[in-house]
Design a protein around this motif. Sequence first.
Motif, PDB file in Angstrom:
ATOM      1  N   LYS A  98      -8.429  -3.662  -9.976  1.00  0.00           N
ATOM      2  CA  LYS A  98      -9.138  -2.594  -9.271  1.00  0.00           C
ATOM      3  C   LYS A  98      -8.946  -2.619  -7.763  1.00  0.00           C
ATOM      4  CE  LYS A  98     -13.528  -5.159  -9.342  1.00  0.00           C
ATOM      5  NZ  LYS A  98     -14.922  -5.132  -9.832  1.00  0.00           N
ATOM      6  N   ASN A  99      -8.661  -3.778  -7.186  1.00  0.00           N
ATOM      7  CA  ASN A  99      -8.443  -3.864  -5.739  1.00  0.00           C
ATOM      8  C   ASN A  99      -6.970  -3.955  -5.360  1.00  0.00           C
ATOM      9  OD1 ASN A  99     -11.247  -3.855  -5.122  1.00  0.00           O
ATOM     10  ND2 ASN A  99     -11.375  -6.021  -5.667  1.00  0.00           N
ATOM     11  N   ASP A 100      -6.095  -3.840  -6.347  1.00  0.00           N
ATOM     12  CA  ASP A 100      -4.650  -3.898  -6.118  1.00  0.00           C
ATOM     13  C   ASP A 100      -4.199  -2.553  -5.540  1.00  0.00           C
ATOM     14  OD1 ASP A 100      -1.812  -3.651  -6.492  1.00  0.00           O
ATOM     15  OD2 ASP A 100      -1.901  -5.261  -7.970  1.00  0.00           O
ATOM     16  N   PRO A 101      -3.598  -2.532  -4.356  1.00  0.00           N
ATOM     17  CA  PRO A 101      -3.190  -1.241  -3.757  1.00  0.00           C
ATOM     18  C   PRO A 101      -2.163  -0.493  -4.597  1.00  0.00           C
ATOM     19  CG  PRO A 101      -2.339  -3.096  -2.485  1.00  0.00           C
ATOM     20  CD  PRO A 101      -3.324  -3.669  -3.456  1.00  0.00           C
ATOM     21  N   HIS A 102      -1.279  -1.230  -5.288  1.00  0.00           N
ATOM     22  CA  HIS A 102      -0.313  -0.560  -6.164  1.00  0.00           C
ATOM     23  C   HIS A 102      -1.029   0.118  -7.322  1.00  0.00           C
ATOM     24  CE1 HIS A 102       3.484  -3.073  -4.929  1.00  0.00           C
ATOM     25  NE2 HIS A 102       2.929  -2.421  -3.938  1.00  0.00           N
ATOM     26  N   PHE A 103      -2.014  -0.546  -7.880  1.00  0.00           N
ATOM     27  CA  PHE A 103      -2.779   0.027  -8.990  1.00  0.00           C
ATOM     28  C   PHE A 103      -3.524   1.285  -8.547  1.00  0.00           C
ATOM     29  CE2 PHE A 103      -6.701   0.185 -11.608  1.00  0.00           C
ATOM     30  CZ  PHE A 103      -6.119   0.345 -12.858  1.00  0.00           C
ATOM     31  N   GLN A 104      -4.076   1.244  -7.350  1.00  0.00           N
ATOM     32  CA  GLN A 104      -4.789   2.410  -6.823  1.00  0.00           C
ATOM     33  C   GLN A 104      -3.848   3.596  -6.648  1.00  0.00           C
ATOM     34  OE1 GLN A 104      -6.669   0.841  -3.311  1.00  0.00           O
ATOM     35  NE2 GLN A 104      -8.120  -0.406  -4.475  1.00  0.00           N
ATOM     36  N   LEU A 105      -2.625   3.330  -6.243  1.00  0.00           N
ATOM     37  CA  LEU A 105      -1.628   4.394  -6.146  1.00  0.00           C
ATOM     38  C   LEU A 105      -1.293   4.952  -7.527  1.00  0.00           C
ATOM     39  CD1 LEU A 105       0.895   2.888  -3.554  1.00  0.00           C
ATOM     40  CD2 LEU A 105      -0.601   4.860  -3.195  1.00  0.00           C
ATOM     41  N   TRP A 106      -1.146   4.060  -8.487  1.00  0.00           N
ATOM     42  CA  TRP A 106      -0.779   4.440  -9.853  1.00  0.00           C
ATOM     43  C   TRP A 106      -1.857   5.300 -10.499  1.00  0.00           C
ATOM     44  CZ3 TRP A 106      -1.793   1.610 -14.863  1.00  0.00           C
ATOM     45  CH2 TRP A 106      -0.949   2.042 -15.892  1.00  0.00           C
ATOM     46  N   MET A 107      -3.111   5.017 -10.177  1.00  0.00           N
ATOM     47  CA  MET A 107      -4.220   5.755 -10.769  1.00  0.00           C
ATOM     48  C   MET A 107      -4.382   7.153 -10.180  1.00  0.00           C
ATOM     49  SD  MET A 107      -5.404   3.875 -13.142  1.00  0.00           S
ATOM     50  CE  MET A 107      -7.001   4.597 -13.533  1.00  0.00           C
ATOM     51  N   ASN A 108      -3.664   7.449  -9.119  1.00  0.00           N
ATOM     52  CA  ASN A 108      -3.696   8.780  -8.501  1.00  0.00           C
ATOM     53  C   ASN A 108      -2.404   9.524  -8.868  1.00  0.00           C
ATOM     54  OD1 ASN A 108      -3.692  11.045  -6.887  1.00  0.00           O
ATOM     55  ND2 ASN A 108      -4.333   9.992  -5.030  1.00  0.00           N
ATOM     56  N   PRO A 109      -2.471  10.458  -9.832  1.00  0.00           N
ATOM     57  CA  PRO A 109      -1.248  11.135 -10.291  1.00  0.00           C
ATOM     58  C   PRO A 109      -0.471  11.820  -9.169  1.00  0.00           C
ATOM     59  CG  PRO A 109      -3.103  11.644 -11.722  1.00  0.00           C
ATOM     60  CD  PRO A 109      -3.668  10.947 -10.528  1.00  0.00           C
ATOM     61  N   GLN A 110      -1.170  12.245  -8.128  1.00  0.00           N
ATOM     62  CA  GLN A 110      -0.490  12.940  -7.037  1.00  0.00           C
ATOM     63  C   GLN A 110       0.458  12.018  -6.273  1.00  0.00           C
ATOM     64  OE1 GLN A 110      -3.654  14.696  -4.706  1.00  0.00           O
ATOM     65  NE2 GLN A 110      -3.903  16.412  -6.133  1.00  0.00           N
ATOM     66  N   LYS A 111       0.205  10.719  -6.336  1.00  0.00           N
ATOM     67  CA  LYS A 111       1.059   9.758  -5.619  1.00  0.00           C
ATOM     68  C   LYS A 111       2.367   9.478  -6.355  1.00  0.00           C
ATOM     69  CE  LYS A 111      -1.924   9.102  -2.293  1.00  0.00           C
ATOM     70  NZ  LYS A 111      -1.656   9.581  -0.906  1.00  0.00           N
ATOM     71  N   LYS A 112       2.385   9.724  -7.664  1.00  0.00           N
ATOM     72  CA  LYS A 112       3.595   9.535  -8.486  1.00  0.00           C
ATOM     73  C   LYS A 112       4.183   8.137  -8.315  1.00  0.00           C
ATOM     74  CE  LYS A 112       4.728  14.460  -8.485  1.00  0.00           C
ATOM     75  NZ  LYS A 112       5.750  15.497  -8.226  1.00  0.00           N
ATOM     76  N   TYR A 113       3.294   7.147  -8.319  1.00  0.00           N
ATOM     77  CA  TYR A 113       3.737   5.763  -8.130  1.00  0.00           C
ATOM     78  C   TYR A 113       4.342   5.217  -9.425  1.00  0.00           C
ATOM     79  CZ  TYR A 113       3.695   0.748  -7.327  1.00  0.00           C
ATOM     80  OH  TYR A 113       4.072  -0.582  -7.210  1.00  0.00           O
ATOM     81  N   GLN A 114       5.518   4.608  -9.316  1.00  0.00           N
ATOM     82  CA  GLN A 114       6.162   3.966 -10.461  1.00  0.00           C
ATOM     83  C   GLN A 114       5.916   2.472 -10.388  1.00  0.00           C
ATOM     84  OE1 GLN A 114      10.281   4.918 -11.119  1.00  0.00           O
ATOM     85  NE2 GLN A 114      10.606   3.199 -12.526  1.00  0.00           N
ATOM     86  N   PRO A 115       5.245   1.881 -11.388  1.00  0.00           N
ATOM     87  CA  PRO A 115       4.985   0.437 -11.351  1.00  0.00           C
ATOM     88  C   PRO A 115       6.277  -0.365 -11.270  1.00  0.00           C
ATOM     89  CG  PRO A 115       3.744   1.493 -13.108  1.00  0.00           C
ATOM     90  CD  PRO A 115       4.706   2.513 -12.595  1.00  0.00           C
ATOM     91  N   VAL A 116       6.231  -1.449 -10.548  1.00  0.00           N
ATOM     92  CA  VAL A 116       7.393  -2.340 -10.463  1.00  0.00           C
ATOM     93  C   VAL A 116       7.732  -2.828 -11.870  1.00  0.00           C
ATOM     94  CG1 VAL A 116       8.278  -4.498  -9.531  1.00  0.00           C
ATOM     95  CG2 VAL A 116       6.777  -3.047  -8.132  1.00  0.00           C
ATOM     96  N   GLY A 117       8.972  -2.605 -12.289  1.00  0.00           N
ATOM     97  CA  GLY A 117       9.396  -2.996 -13.625  1.00  0.00           C
ATOM     98  C   GLY A 117       8.957  -2.043 -14.717  1.00  0.00           C
ATOM     99  N   GLY A 118       8.305  -0.950 -14.332  1.00  0.00           N
ATOM    100  CA  GLY A 118       7.764  -0.015 -15.316  1.00  0.00           C
ATOM    101  C   GLY A 118       8.486   1.316 -15.327  1.00  0.00           C
ATOM    102  N   GLU A 119       7.867   2.272 -15.972  1.00  0.00           N
ATOM    103  CA  GLU A 119       8.456   3.586 -16.212  1.00  0.00           C
ATOM    104  C   GLU A 119       7.766   4.628 -15.344  1.00  0.00           C
ATOM    105  OE1 GLU A 119       9.590   6.219 -20.196  1.00  0.00           O
ATOM    106  OE2 GLU A 119       7.949   4.763 -20.287  1.00  0.00           O
ATOM    107  N   SER A 120       8.541   5.524 -14.782  1.00  0.00           N
ATOM    108  CA  SER A 120       7.935   6.589 -13.983  1.00  0.00           C
ATOM    109  C   SER A 120       7.251   7.598 -14.892  1.00  0.00           C
ATOM    110  CB  SER A 120       8.993   7.298 -13.144  1.00  0.00           C
ATOM    111  OG  SER A 120       9.844   8.093 -13.956  1.00  0.00           O
ATOM    112  N   ALA A 121       6.255   8.291 -14.369  1.00  0.00           N
ATOM    113  CA  ALA A 121       5.548   9.306 -15.139  1.00  0.00           C
ATOM    114  C   ALA A 121       6.503  10.412 -15.577  1.00  0.00           C
ATOM    115  CB  ALA A 121       4.400   9.877 -14.317  1.00  0.00           C
ATOM    116  N   GLU A 122       7.413  10.794 -14.692  1.00  0.00           N
ATOM    117  CA  GLU A 122       8.354  11.864 -15.021  1.00  0.00           C
ATOM    118  C   GLU A 122       9.228  11.486 -16.205  1.00  0.00           C
ATOM    119  OE1 GLU A 122      11.823  14.651 -12.921  1.00  0.00           O
ATOM    120  OE2 GLU A 122      11.009  12.905 -11.851  1.00  0.00           O
TER     121      GLU A 122
END
Length: 213
Positions: A98-122
């Motif tokens: 919950k306090n991870d800045p990458h996680f906070q980006l990921w939880m906001n769809p508008q940011k379109k954050y791709q997790p390191v080692g993961g799959e992009s939403a697109e």
Amino acid sequence: MKNYTLYLIRHGITRANLEGIYAGGGTDIPLCEEGKHDLQSFASQFDYPSVSTVFVSPLQRAQQTASILFPSAKQLEIHDLRESHFGEFEGRTFSDLKNDPHFQLWMNPQKKYQPVGGESAETFHNRCSKTFMGMFEYMIKSDIQQAACVTHGGVIMSMLAQNALPRRSPELWMADPGCGYQLETNVTMWMRDNLAEAVRIVPFGYLEKEESK
């Protein structure tokens, strides 16, 4: 004109579901004992359709679910039915993240954050839509009028938000474990509109029981 019916089912409960652990396409875990028991209970209380073909995710929780709910059906494994890969968030809980800045980006769809080692939403949404329509293509070409598909909650939400009627946002397509939707299309809808219609909750009788509570 023939209708083609696909029963889209979410896999049963895993230990990760019970413990709030993010387990996506990068975590291949089995059903827990509670999950197996719940599915067996559902199968005895409610009616699941009788099908000879089940499309199934390569992850064992989906394959085990298919074996419990559709024991006599042939399973056709489709790699792209796997859940989204959560990359750096796999195997971790909300409390951890919950306090991870990458996680906070990921939880906001508008940011379109791709997790390191993961799959992009697109990438995830594109493969879900393509796979959904591809299952109907296989059914049409093989003259299979009814089939089931056992996959993951995120996959179901993505598929139906993009390619189902009525039009709904993804979160409104969330299915309970062991449950899902009856989808119908015909050649015209499939070719012209890339759409199927959601007509019923599966298993039959489950919605009525939930509404009576």
